[in-house]
Motif scaffolding. Sequence first.
Motif, PDB file in Angstrom:
ATOM      1  N   ASP A 257     -10.112  52.549  91.290  1.00 44.96           N
ATOM      2  CA  ASP A 257     -10.753  52.996  90.212  1.00 44.96           C
ATOM      3  C   ASP A 257     -10.701  54.190  88.903  1.00 44.96           C
ATOM      4  N   VAL A 258      -9.289  53.731  89.133  1.00 50.73           N
ATOM      5  CA  VAL A 258      -9.094  54.104  87.603  1.00 50.73           C
ATOM      6  C   VAL A 258      -8.252  53.483  86.332  1.00 50.73           C
TER       7      VAL A 258
ATOM      8  N   ARG B 237      -9.961  64.056  76.001  1.00 51.70           N
ATOM      9  CA  ARG B 237     -10.683  63.239  75.496  1.00 51.70           C
ATOM     10  C   ARG B 237     -11.394  62.348  76.689  1.00 51.70           C
ATOM     11  N   TRP B 238     -11.360  62.448  77.876  1.00 50.27           N
ATOM     12  CA  TRP B 238     -10.412  60.839  79.021  1.00 50.27           C
ATOM     13  C   TRP B 238     -12.495  60.708  78.702  1.00 50.27           C
ATOM     14  N   ASN B 239     -12.711  59.539  78.703  1.00 49.53           N
ATOM     15  CA  ASN B 239     -14.266  59.540  78.046  1.00 49.53           C
ATOM     16  C   ASN B 239     -14.654  59.165  80.062  1.00 49.53           C
ATOM     17  N   ALA B 240     -13.769  58.461  80.324  1.00 48.27           N
ATOM     18  CA  ALA B 240     -14.365  58.304  82.226  1.00 48.27           C
ATOM     19  C   ALA B 240     -14.029  60.064  83.652  1.00 48.27           C
ATOM     20  N   LEU B 241     -13.182  60.385  82.233  1.00 52.32           N
ATOM     21  CA  LEU B 241     -13.395  62.137  83.510  1.00 52.32           C
ATOM     22  C   LEU B 241     -14.485  62.759  83.036  1.00 52.32           C
ATOM     23  N   ASN B 242     -14.812  62.821  81.755  1.00 51.38           N
ATOM     24  CA  ASN B 242     -15.869  63.837  81.358  1.00 51.38           C
ATOM     25  C   ASN B 242     -17.143  62.791  81.919  1.00 51.38           C
TER      26      ASN B 242
ATOM     27  N   HIS C 113      -2.579  58.296  76.165  1.00 56.86           N
ATOM     28  CA  HIS C 113      -2.292  58.457  74.817  1.00 56.86           C
ATOM     29  C   HIS C 113      -4.628  58.456  74.848  1.00 56.86           C
ATOM     30  N   TYR C 114      -5.466  58.725  73.925  1.00 50.26           N
ATOM     31  CA  TYR C 114      -6.349  59.073  73.714  1.00 50.26           C
ATOM     32  C   TYR C 114      -5.833  58.482  71.845  1.00 50.26           C
TER      33      TYR C 114
ATOM     34  N   ARG D  60     -10.822  51.542  72.623  1.00 44.35           N
ATOM     35  CA  ARG D  60     -11.914  52.788  72.250  1.00 44.35           C
ATOM     36  C   ARG D  60     -11.487  53.800  72.487  1.00 44.35           C
ATOM     37  N   ALA D  61     -12.342  54.576  71.415  1.00 41.89           N
ATOM     38  CA  ALA D  61     -11.444  56.613  70.955  1.00 41.89           C
ATOM     39  C   ALA D  61     -11.935  56.730  71.873  1.00 41.89           C
ATOM     40  N   GLY D  62     -11.261  57.446  73.289  1.00 39.33           N
ATOM     41  CA  GLY D  62     -11.527  58.765  74.629  1.00 39.33           C
ATOM     42  C   GLY D  62     -11.249  57.742  75.148  1.00 39.33           C
ATOM     43  N   ASP D  63     -10.730  56.648  75.623  1.00 34.73           N
ATOM     44  CA  ASP D  63      -9.952  55.676  77.210  1.00 34.73           C
ATOM     45  C   ASP D  63      -9.110  55.811  77.477  1.00 34.73           C
TER      46      ASP D  63
END
Length: 458
Positions: free
Chosen positions: A52-53, A80-85, A294-295, A308-311
């Motif tokens: 799931d990551v 910056r990690w979208n999924a984590l946030n 990297h993000y 995508r930014a933040g992925d």
Amino acid sequence: MHQQSDPTGIPAGCPAHGNLPLYGPEFGSDPERHYAHLRTLGPSAPVDIAPDVQVELVTSYDASLYILQNPASFARDSRRWNALNEGRVPADSPALPMMGYRPNALFSDGAAHARLRQAVTDSLATVDQVRLVRLTQQSADYLISRFSSEPLGQAELMAAYAQPLPLLVFGDLFGCPPEIGDRVIAGISGIFEGTPGADEVLGGALAELIALKRHQPGEDLTTRLMVHSARLTDEEVLHQLVTLLSGGTAPLTAAIGTSSALYLSDEWPTGLPVEDAVVKTLWNYAPIANYAAHYPTQDIELGGRTLRAGDPVLVSFAAANTDPKLTEHRQQLSAKAHLAFGAGPHACPAKDPAFMIAATAVESLLNRLPDVEMRVPFKELAWAPTPWSRSLVTIPIRFTPRAVLPATVTGSGAAPAGRTAQPPAAVPHTSQASRQAQEAPRPQGGLFSRFRAWVRGE
């Protein structure tokens, strides 16, 4: 999560995302097959780095170099990690300890990164090369002494040698007293083994070390970090030490083990120097296989895909180094053109000491056990089924039993290219004094305490 392969031999995707899973026994047994499939999708492709990551994995050498050398477009701060946030990463995911933010140079950008990295690089620059070689040889001699006189003349090289050697070297470089060194080794070993509470053990030991150095500074890396003009706080010093430990020990363990196994394999050409085995390991079996998240700071097009930014975008050092487009002209490249130590502003600041430790460790093994050989062909050795590193699970060896005593080392300690070292005296016969010494109680304490006592001749 069990995955099936289709009849063409291309691995099946993860049911959750349809992505190729980069974990588990199937990946661990044949990562190159997975990388080959991913290359058919372009310079990068989505994979699941853990259940799931999802991350974007870059397998192209040129694309990896572009990302590593462009910090303005690709940041390292994982906050910056979208999924984590957004709460889409499982709280117990094995990806979190590897990718989650920590206040160190590895996860920092801009001025914050420059400040922390300068403190680390300046401190590492104070390490004397002759002392580092001598310390590595002493650590090697001690570890070999623990198994070299076994009557059967057999040992398992990863657990007995490659894994503990970097920890002994780092414990000394950090200026650890024996008792604190024992806890540092227990903590970092526990983290890699998944031992509950290992983080707390390591953190507590390093905090105590820092407090000690405030009152008793020394000629060591801990003190150098603390007195650097960057004025690191104690917490910042602690996190840089953790980074050096975690980012140094596991890759060094893998490099020492793989280089030793390569050199001892039947396929290795006679007469080539140990350094060539280390270089081949760094190219073909990158110890850090897939990492350096990297993000993108904004949506970026790469090879027809939108990042995508933040992925998170991970660099596959292993796949980049074996990129077929690169291997066509690899002979014309510098031996150091591999990406095993990264590139750009976040490249490993300790690549030269790391190479020296790995080469010296292999040389010491060959010098102390000149007839050592593997009990299993190199091609049959098992690799750890993890996406993060490329490390052998075990390296069974055999040798003629012999005693290895503390040695006074001078010079560089380089071994000859063709393993011409003379064997130390074998030990089927021992004097009464030797038997009494062997039967005497061993010094109490952990591995580092016993090592320091051995060096002192106790």
